[in-house]
Design an enzyme around this catalytic site. Structure first.
Site, short mmCIF file in Angstrom:
data_model
loop_
_atom_site.label_atom_id
_atom_site.label_comp_id
_atom_site.label_asym_id
_atom_site.label_seq_id
_atom_site.Cartn_x
_atom_site.Cartn_y
_atom_site.Cartn_z
N SER A 1 43.58 37.15 25.81
CA SER A 1 44.01 38.03 26.89
C SER A 1 43.69 37.34 28.23
O SER A 1 44.17 36.25 28.48
CB SER A 1 43.35 39.39 26.76
N ASP B 1 53.17 43.80 22.23
CA ASP B 1 52.00 43.86 23.10
C ASP B 1 52.40 44.39 24.48
O ASP B 1 53.18 43.75 25.19
CB ASP B 1 51.40 42.45 23.23
N HIS C 1 48.69 43.80 21.00
CA HIS C 1 47.61 43.07 21.66
C HIS C 1 46.45 42.75 20.72
O HIS C 1 45.81 41.71 20.84
CB HIS C 1 47.10 43.88 22.85
#
Length: 694
Positions: free
Chosen positions: A543, A629, A664
């Site tokens: 991320s 995501d 994600h």
């Protein structure tokens, strides 16, 4: 598939603030991306073909590690207690818990009698997951009268949660079905209604609704709407259970309201109006509020009190003063005690204050690096605090602590079925001096028989954003690397709050590059210390930590043999320029707003990984993405990989793997996730020439 796919260049220049930025791979962003989040089958065929070709290429290049991946999965699964269960959490006549069945991917939710007995299962994750390729619980919460449980699930990985309500006596769901929610609820005290947050089409949580059981979602009452699209809104139950707390904010500022849960017609009551740069959160005890805040230049936070009837800032009275360098991460309030979690010198401690007498005592541990956290509970009028301790060598331990008698009871120790002896490993911490003299803590795990001669490969993990600290906690999966001779290190870099809130402030917006320089400094210090050598380091982050990986690949790639970037936020400038994306307005306080601020535009452009790919050698790179995501969209790593291949003059290979059925967090299910971890570890092992058994 011995040759990588070549993404065609389709120039898409963009001019702003007198600067033109080229984006040759903008076409990889599906124009109907919002629909794709809900239904991945709608993805543009050309884009799908490209992503699938990338997956085939990655699979082909990693084919020699297939047997290794299977061994890694078997090792990691062997360290999981397959019929694991949580420690029951008491509430009235019952104790609520989760457990797994042998071979099960998803948890079961249930309860026992308060004093023990057989578990009554109300939600079976394995059964619920059979109808879809992806399944993840969002949240569960039993009603105050213990007759019902509200539960939510995400079936796409896109974090749109569907809420339902189930009866404990029959195990059947009520007709109530609420779509497009944030996943969590707060019950009214009479169990006839609850509050929830609705997520809009741009995946922004801006509205709080009240739902009365037995009525359609269209009839739900809007009780609060956040007008600033740059703010997040979530809800939680106050410690006493009297109120629903509506908590709003961005990365700089917060504001909270209270809703009285005793009446279904309550309206939000403001605690203190938002003030830029001021953060606060509240907890209630009788007619008094306890307020954790940075107000008054309390960079590392302080705690104040105020009357419930007059909660404005003018009435905030100091209880725990600000102490520079002692960061108050959070607090839990009980009928007789205030508990705060603090961090000093990058090590956490729990401080317990007796509210009537004012005395305090501390729970701390002696290891060089460890993780400590409060586990929470349902009951307010109790002297029992639950906390979790672990270190890089010590598996997690759950304790119940009597705050009055100071007696500590071990309730659970994480079991490693295949065996684990902490004495076989050592953990230590060093300080790396960064470019400006800042001392960056680095937590290190290695085998006890490790030789500090620079020959060992090393995985260096980092994050460094949003004030999130990286705990030096236990991970059974890491042992598959460490047992093969790897050193595992965590760089506690600026942008996180590992050394206090000022540590975070020194790694955001116009100081963001400190994060990248700290990580490189950690790598160099580990080399100087004899833990590893240049080109023996594998960087790993996800991320915003994936952005870190992209930045250090550009700025200090000579240190690394490989880079693993999971769901990497690498197209920073273009994302911050697109105010239609879910997280762009809420992210401006973290990175700056390049649309209106030329200085922010130029600064982001100077480090954004995608925009700074250069004609140079790069280490081997594995980028991993999720098609659904909503946080870091799939096209960011896809564009980055395409530009890397077209620009770099040596090194590599550069691989992209997109999970076409997840978001994600990667694959759902505790064992499916191991398959992805095995790919990461096999890639790391191969880049440094280690593929043998431990």
């Amino acid at each position: 598939m011995n040759k990588p796919p070549i993404a065609p260049r389709r120039p898409s220049p963009r001019a702003l603030h007198g600067i033109t930025v080229e984006d040759d791979y903008a076409w990889l962003k599906d124009e109907k991306w919002q629909e794709v989040l809900r239904d991945p089958s709608l993805l543009d065929p050309d884009i799908r073909a490209y992503l699938e070709a990338e997956n085939q290429y990655t699979e082909a290049l990693l084919a020699p590690t297939q047997d290794l991946q299977k061994v890694l999965v078997a090792e990691m699964r062997g360290r999981i207690k397959e019929d694991d269960s949580g420690v029951p959490t008491p509430d009235g006549p019952f104790a609520y818990l989760w457990k797994f069945r042998e071979g099960g991917q998803h948890e079961q939710i249930g309860r026992t009698a308060r004093n023990g007995g057989d578990m009554q299962t109300i939600l079976d994750g394995d059964a619920l997951a059979k109808a879809s390729d992806y399944f993840k619980f969002g949240g569960t919460r039993h009603s105050p009268d213990h007759r019902l449980v509200a539960w939510s699930a995400d079936l796409r990985g896109s974090e749109f949660f569907t809420l339902r309500v189930r009866r404990w006596d029959t195990g059947e769901d009520l007709p109530d079905t609420l779509e497009q929610t944030g996943g969590r609820i707060v019950w009214g005290r009479d169990s006839s209604f609850f509050y929830y947050v609705q997520v809009d089409d741009s995946h922004r949580p801006l509205k709080v609704f009240r739902h009365r059981l037995g009525t359609p979602q269209d009839d739900d009452v809007l009780v609060y709407e956040e007008k600033d699209v740059g703010w997040f809104t979530h809800i939680e139950e106050s410690p006493s259970g009297r109120f629903c707390v509506i908590a709003g904010g961005d990365h700089d500022t917060t504001e909270q309201h209270l809703l009285d849960l005793s009446t279904p017609d309550a309206t939000p009551r403001l605690i203190a109006p938002r003030q830029k740069g001021v953060r606060y959160s509240v907890a209630d005890r009788g007619e008094e509020l306890f307020i954790l805040t940075n107000e008054g230049d309390a960079i590392d936070f302080r705690i104040a009190t105020a009357p419930l009837a007059m909660p404005g800032r003018a009435n905030w009275q100091e209880l725990i003063p600000h102490r520079p360098g002692v960061y108050i991460l959070g607090m839990e309030l009980f009928a007789g005690h205030l508990v705060r979690l603090e961090r000093s010198n990058a090590l956490p401690s729990i401080v317990i204050r007796e509210l009537d007498r004012g005395g305090e005592h501390v729970i701390a541990f002696d290891e060089a690096a460890y993780s400590l956290d409060m586990a929470g509970g349902f009951e307010f009028d109790t002297t029992t605090l639950r906390f979790v301790y672990s270190s890089m060598t010590t598996p997690a331990e759950v304790y119940d602590y009597d705050m009055a008698s100071r007696e500590r009871t071990l309730r659970k120790r994480q079991q490693i079925p295949s065996g684990h002896d902490p004495a076989d490993y050592a953990t230590t911490r060093i300080l790396a001096r960064s470019h400006d003299g800042a001392e960056v803590p680095v937590s290190i795990l290695h085998r006890r028989d490790f030789k500090k001669d620079g020959s060992a490969p090393l995985l260096l993990y980092g994050y460094g954003s949003y004030g999130m600290a990286m705990p030096a906690s236990f991970s059974a999966n890491r042992l598959s690397l460490v047992d093969r001779g790897f050193v595992y290190a965590i760089a506690h870099i600026r942008g996180g709050s590992d050394k206090g809130w000022s540590w975070y402030l020194d790694g955001k917006r116009e100081k963001k590059t400190n994060t990248f320089d700290d990580f490189a400094a950690a790598g160099r210090a580990l080399i100087v210390g004899g833990y590893t050598s240049a080109k023996r380091i594998v960087g790993h982050g996800g991320s915003a930590g994936g952005m870190l990986m992209g930045a250090v690949a550009n700025r200090a790639g000579e240190l690394f043999a490989g880079i693993v970037a999971e769901v990497p936020f690498v197209d920073v400038l273009n994302t911050m320029l697109d105010d239609k994306l879910p997280l762009t307005p809420p992210e401006w306080p973290e990175w700056g707003n390049p649309i209106t601020d030329e200085a922010a535009f130029r600064y982001i452009l100077s480090y954004s990984p995608y925009d700074n790919v250069a004609a140079r050698d790069y280490p081997a790179i594995l980028a991993m993405a999720g098609l659904t995501d909503p946080r870091v969209t799939y096209w960011e790593p896809a564009k980055w990989v395409a530009r890397l291949r077209a620009t770099m003059i040596g090194g590599g290979p550069v691989l992209l793997r997109t999970n076409m059925g997840a978001g994600h967090g990667g694959s759902s299910g505790r064992f499916n996730r191991l398959d992805e971890m095995a790919i990461v570890y096999a890639f790391a092992l191969r880049t440094v020439g280690l593929t043998a058994s431990p």
